[in-house]
Design an enzyme around this catalytic site. Structure first.
Site, PDB file in Angstrom:
ATOM      1  N   LYS A  19      -6.440  -6.411  10.597  1.00  0.00           N
ATOM      2  CA  LYS A  19      -6.411  -7.586  11.260  1.00  0.00           C
ATOM      3  C   LYS A  19      -5.576  -7.311  12.746  1.00  0.00           C
ATOM      4  O   LYS A  19      -4.642  -6.155  12.701  1.00  0.00           O
ATOM      5  CB  LYS A  19      -5.309  -8.596  10.455  1.00  0.00           C
ATOM      6  CG  LYS A  19      -4.226  -8.337  10.216  1.00  0.00           C
ATOM      7  CD  LYS A  19      -2.986  -8.602  11.075  1.00  0.00           C
ATOM      8  CE  LYS A  19      -1.843  -7.942  10.407  1.00  0.00           C
ATOM      9  NZ  LYS A  19      -0.628  -7.884  11.519  1.00  0.00           N
ATOM     10  N   VAL A 122      -1.756   3.677   8.869  1.00  0.00           N
ATOM     11  CA  VAL A 122      -0.740   3.246   7.812  1.00  0.00           C
ATOM     12  C   VAL A 122       0.565   2.936   8.670  1.00  0.00           C
ATOM     13  O   VAL A 122       0.605   3.691   9.573  1.00  0.00           O
ATOM     14  CB  VAL A 122      -0.607   4.688   7.029  1.00  0.00           C
ATOM     15  CG1 VAL A 122       0.395   4.313   6.244  1.00  0.00           C
ATOM     16  CG2 VAL A 122      -1.719   4.978   6.433  1.00  0.00           C
ATOM     17  N   GLY A 124       1.022   0.624  10.519  1.00  0.00           N
ATOM     18  CA  GLY A 124       0.422   0.661  12.144  1.00  0.00           C
ATOM     19  C   GLY A 124       0.359  -0.881  12.541  1.00  0.00           C
ATOM     20  O   GLY A 124       0.326  -1.254  13.751  1.00  0.00           O
ATOM     21  N   GLY A 125       0.862  -1.792  11.815  1.00  0.00           N
ATOM     22  CA  GLY A 125       0.981  -3.165  12.260  1.00  0.00           C
ATOM     23  C   GLY A 125      -0.527  -3.827  12.057  1.00  0.00           C
ATOM     24  O   GLY A 125      -0.672  -4.800  12.743  1.00  0.00           O
ATOM     25  N   MET A 126      -1.350  -3.271  11.491  1.00  0.00           N
ATOM     26  CA  MET A 126      -2.667  -3.728  11.266  1.00  0.00           C
ATOM     27  C   MET A 126      -3.103  -4.064   9.779  1.00  0.00           C
ATOM     28  O   MET A 126      -4.157  -4.647   9.394  1.00  0.00           O
ATOM     29  CB  MET A 126      -3.898  -2.767  11.671  1.00  0.00           C
ATOM     30  CG  MET A 126      -3.700  -2.264  13.157  1.00  0.00           C
ATOM     31  SD  MET A 126      -4.870  -1.360  13.825  1.00  0.00           S
ATOM     32  CE  MET A 126      -6.024  -2.703  14.199  1.00  0.00           C
ATOM     33  N   SER A 130      -2.349  -4.556   3.138  1.00  0.00           N
ATOM     34  CA  SER A 130      -2.794  -5.734   2.736  1.00  0.00           C
ATOM     35  C   SER A 130      -4.316  -5.867   2.502  1.00  0.00           C
ATOM     36  O   SER A 130      -4.864  -6.396   1.583  1.00  0.00           O
ATOM     37  CB  SER A 130      -2.549  -6.924   3.834  1.00  0.00           C
ATOM     38  OG  SER A 130      -1.320  -6.646   3.867  1.00  0.00           O
ATOM     39  N   ALA A 131      -5.203  -5.214   3.247  1.00  0.00           N
ATOM     40  CA  ALA A 131      -6.636  -5.009   3.291  1.00  0.00           C
ATOM     41  C   ALA A 131      -6.991  -4.379   2.032  1.00  0.00           C
ATOM     42  O   ALA A 131      -7.859  -4.658   1.266  1.00  0.00           O
ATOM     43  CB  ALA A 131      -7.081  -4.253   4.477  1.00  0.00           C
ATOM     44  N   ASP A 163       0.296 -10.951   4.649  1.00  0.00           N
ATOM     45  CA  ASP A 163      -1.220 -10.966   5.379  1.00  0.00           C
ATOM     46  C   ASP A 163      -2.476 -10.667   4.414  1.00  0.00           C
ATOM     47  O   ASP A 163      -3.463 -10.727   4.735  1.00  0.00           O
ATOM     48  CB  ASP A 163      -1.014  -9.450   6.156  1.00  0.00           C
ATOM     49  CG  ASP A 163      -0.199  -9.543   7.170  1.00  0.00           C
ATOM     50  OD1 ASP A 163       0.166 -10.771   7.786  1.00  0.00           O
ATOM     51  OD2 ASP A 163       0.647  -8.554   7.576  1.00  0.00           O
TER      52      ASP A 163
HETATM   53  O1  C5P Z   1       4.944 -10.228   2.897  1.00  0.00           O
HETATM   54  P1  C5P Z   1       5.192  -8.663   3.007  1.00  0.00           P
HETATM   55  O2  C5P Z   1       5.435  -7.847   2.015  1.00  0.00           O
HETATM   56  O3  C5P Z   1       4.114  -8.190   4.197  1.00  0.00           O
HETATM   57  O4  C5P Z   1       6.508  -8.602   4.176  1.00  0.00           O
HETATM   58  C1  C5P Z   1       7.144  -7.200   4.546  1.00  0.00           C
HETATM   59  C2  C5P Z   1       8.476  -7.430   5.193  1.00  0.00           C
HETATM   60  O5  C5P Z   1       8.252  -7.948   6.389  1.00  0.00           O
HETATM   61  C3  C5P Z   1       9.508  -8.420   4.397  1.00  0.00           C
HETATM   62  O6  C5P Z   1      10.013  -7.809   3.404  1.00  0.00           O
HETATM   63  C4  C5P Z   1      10.102  -8.994   5.481  1.00  0.00           C
HETATM   64  O7  C5P Z   1      11.135  -8.002   5.920  1.00  0.00           O
HETATM   65  C5  C5P Z   1       9.088  -8.927   6.785  1.00  0.00           C
HETATM   66  N1  C5P Z   1       8.615 -10.322   7.098  1.00  0.00           N
HETATM   67  C6  C5P Z   1       9.327 -11.330   7.612  1.00  0.00           C
HETATM   68  N2  C5P Z   1       8.716 -12.617   7.792  1.00  0.00           N
HETATM   69  C7  C5P Z   1       7.353 -12.619   7.742  1.00  0.00           C
HETATM   70  C8  C5P Z   1       6.395 -11.656   7.076  1.00  0.00           C
HETATM   71  C9  C5P Z   1       7.106 -10.458   6.754  1.00  0.00           C
HETATM   72  O8  C5P Z   1      10.357 -10.982   7.760  1.00  0.00           O
HETATM   73  N3  C5P Z   1       6.789 -14.009   7.804  1.00  0.00           N
END
Ligand code: C5P
Length: 330
Positions: A19, A122, A124-126, A130-131, A163
């Protein structure tokens, strides 16, 4: 677990897209530490494939594909047997966590061997992890014929990461809450992006931490979805899009990785209509007018030393089955 299940030879492979965020609006952190988001997700044509088969315990292997496996792109020798250093291979792997959450939801005692064929950068912000989680959920649901409802799959996905629900959905969608509340958005465009990957990943929590330090959080408004961007997407109009995309994490990511400024400069020099950080970075996205333009920009980025640049179409569909028992679907 029964012997018959343990020796079940069937395999299912599911593909899940990377994404990007065309808009990433970020608010001040909530009491639970997450940041409220108003984001426009778009699924792009860069994929991980996840293959599952029933096994007596949870195992996971990662195989690098495409540019991730290309020694010319990284300068390192290619070893297809070696998993990428930063993808956890044990119980911490998000695909294994997805599988465990699914069997727990159904009150079952099952396990699977999972192989991830990874093309999404990996860290990479994509949303590559999550995929993988979304693909594992659907692959195991089909393998074990669990017939989990879409609603339940989305709810399980939300427990795994912000995500993950979007990876199930694909296309173009609005994300609110912490990103896990997804709604499809009208998008009649056929967009082209050049994705500029990076050898070194960036930690998402570190980027959110830098955002908190750089932002006056007391004065921070609630994030919202920009109506002009939604209109351009609905109309499929490229004219105004370059000025309408944006990412509130960009400044924070650039503060941690000043080298990315050069990537942005190179992107504009290569003729991109707009340059944008992907999610929490460090991947940089270059907006192009069509497939030919994307090919030209990719070639220019390669010439400027960005070997991990690749052209991708968008939007593409979310997770989908590509083979049962190792054979193609249909
Ligand atoms: O939800 P996910 O595990 O992908 O999030 C990884 C980290 O990114 C969280 O532990 C948090 O530090 C940060 N995050 C956040 N706010 C979001 C999504 C992610 O602060 N809306």
């Amino acid at each position: 677990m029964s012997e018959a299940m343990t020796h079940d030879p069937r395999r299912v492979t599911v593909r899940a897209p990377a994404k990007i965020n065309l808009h990433l609006g970020v608010g001040a952190p909530r009491p639970d530490g997450y940041h409220p988001l108003a984001t426009v997700y778009q699924a792009v044509g860069l994929y991980d494939d996840v293959t599952v088969s029933t096994w007596h315990e949870w195992t996971v292997q990662v195989r690098l594909e495409g540019l991730l496996a290309d020694p010319a792109a990284s300068g390192r020798p290619h070893d297809p047997e070696r998993s990428h250093g930063v993808v956890p291979l044990g119980e911490d792997n998000i695909a294994v966590r997805a599988g465990r959450a699914l069997v727990e939801h159904h009150g079952l005692d099952l396990a699977a061997a999972i192989t991830i064929h990874k093309s999404i950068p990996v860290s990479g912000g994509m949303a590559g992890g999550s995929a993988d989680a979304a693909a594992a959920l659907v692959a195991l649901d089909r393998l074990w014929e669990l017939e989990t409802s879409d609603e339940d799959l989305l709810a399980i996905a939300a427990t795994l990461g912000s995500d993950v629900p979007f990876a199930l959905l694909g296309g173009t969608a609005a994300g609110t809450g912490r990103g896990e509340l997804v709604e499809p958005l009208p998008d009649t465009g056929s967009w082209w992006w050049v994705v500029v990957g990076n050898d070194t990943g960036l930690s998402t929590p570190a980027v959110y931490g830098a955002f908190d330090e750089l932002t006056d959080l007391d004065d921070r408004d609630e994030p919202f979805l920009p109506p002009d961007l939604l209109l351009s997407l609905a109309e499929g109009s490229l004219v105004a899009l370059p000025g309408q995309v944006g990412n509130d994490l960009q400044e924070a990511a650039l503060s941690l990785r000043p080298d990315l400024v050069q990537t942005f400069d190179d992107g504009y020099e290569a003729g991109a209509l707009e340059c944008l950080l992907s999610g929490s970075g460090p991947t940089v996205l270059l907006l192009c007018s069509d497939a030919d333009h994307a090919r030209e920009v990719t070639a220019a980025m390669h010439a400027a030393g960005h070997a991990r640049a690749v052209a991708v179409p968008a939007p593409v569909s979310g997770v989908h089955v590509v083979s049962y028992d190792g054979g193609p679907v249909g």
